[in-house]
Design an enzyme around this catalytic site. Structure first.
Site, PDB file in Angstrom:
ATOM      1  N   HIS A  64       0.814  -1.223   0.000  1.00  0.00           N
ATOM      2  CA  HIS A  64       0.000   0.000   0.000  1.00  0.00           C
ATOM      3  C   HIS A  64       0.847   1.272   0.000  1.00  0.00           C
ATOM      4  CE1 HIS A  64       0.318  -0.165   4.539  1.00  0.00           C
ATOM      5  NE2 HIS A  64       0.366   1.140   4.369  1.00  0.00           N
ATOM      6  N   ASP A 109      -0.073  -7.595   1.619  1.00  0.00           N
ATOM      7  CA  ASP A 109       0.437  -6.221   1.754  1.00  0.00           C
ATOM      8  C   ASP A 109       1.963  -6.249   1.836  1.00  0.00           C
ATOM      9  OD1 ASP A 109       0.501  -3.514   1.937  1.00  0.00           O
ATOM     10  OD2 ASP A 109      -0.265  -3.387   3.990  1.00  0.00           O
ATOM     11  N   SER A 203       4.298   2.869   7.965  1.00  0.00           N
ATOM     12  CA  SER A 203       3.944   1.774   7.061  1.00  0.00           C
ATOM     13  C   SER A 203       5.143   1.303   6.248  1.00  0.00           C
ATOM     14  CB  SER A 203       2.848   2.218   6.094  1.00  0.00           C
ATOM     15  OG  SER A 203       1.584   2.107   6.665  1.00  0.00           O
TER      16      SER A 203
END
Length: 257
Positions: A64, A109, A203
């Site tokens: 992402h 992910d 992230s």
């Protein structure tokens, strides 16, 4: 609320799915300049993420975090006063598991990036080892990143922050994250009492256990670091064969972009 832990500017983010973002290390301390030689700062279309160098030509981050204009910074500590051996690269190819960018909050992910040029090992640059086995419950692991250090405000540090958290029983995360499968390729990690967590801007960064990358920062609660709300990390060990196959040149099972 569940948040993907990226940092966006005022532009509208165009990701594989749209969701409010959140993740920096909350409850930690400034990392020692020599303890994160593998840590990568990723900028992409207004998004800030982390990443991990796994050899001189390859790195891992979250799917992402993908964007059209990715800039990868190695050997960085202070963003305001860069190290002399800092190196900047861009992706040569990006690989998604398995041949699809259609990941969900709980699955796929992960992104493997081949650099346009290898980086050189230096005082502040060196790769992190891939896992030899998965971590067990209660293992103490390290998180790090330039993400926000406040669970409720966007306060971003000049240097990465580090904290220790624990591998938590997957059932705890399944209780908080609806739809999370029992055999999901994720790790559940945090402090059940709260107070320490990855957060907005973290992230794609590493979850490090016993000197190996075991997880990739993916999804967490909002606000960050709440009691009994561990974060979810993509489980690197469950993708190990795929990673090694791509690096070895077998791209038949994936799609380079």
């Amino acid at each position: 609320m569940v948040l993907i832990r990226v940092l966006a500017n005022l532009l509208i983010l165009q990701l594989s799915y749209a969701q409010k973002s959140s993740e920096l290390v909350v409850g930690g301390h400034p990392c020692n300049i020599n303890e994160h030689r593998f840590l990568v700062l990723v900028y992409s279309d207004g998004i800030q993420c982390g990443g991990t160098l796994i050899n001189k030509e390859w790195m891992l981050t979250a799917a992402h975090c993908d964007g059209k204009k990715m800039k990868l910074q190695f050997g960085l500590h202070s963003k305001n006063v860069p190290n002399k051996d800092k190196q900047t690269r861009v992706p040569k190819k990006k690989y998604f598991f398995p041949c699809s960018k259609n990941f969900t909050k709980w699955d796929k992910d992960i992104m493997l990036i081949r650099l346009n040029h290898p980086v050189n090992n230096s005082t502040h640059i060196a790769p992190l080892s891939l896992p030899s086995k998965p971590p067990s419950q209660d293992t103490v692991c390290n998180i790090m990143g330039w993400g926000t250090i406040s669970p409720t405000k966007e306060i971003y540090p000049d240097v990465p922050h580090c904290a220790n958290i624990n591998i938590v029983d997957h059932a705890v995360c399944r209780a908080f994250y609806p739809g999370l499968l029992e055999k999901s390729k994720t790790l559940c990690a945090g402090i059940l009492e709260g107070g320490k967590d990855t957060c907005q801007g973290d992230s794609g960064g590493p979850l490090i256990c016993n000197g190996q990358i075991q997880g990739i920062v993916s999804v967490g609660g909002d606000p960050c670091a709440e009691p009994r709300v561990p974060a979810l990390y993509t489980k690197v060990f469950d993708h190990l064969d795929w990673i090694k196959s791509i690096i070895a040149g077998n791209t038949a099972a994936t799609c380079p972009l």
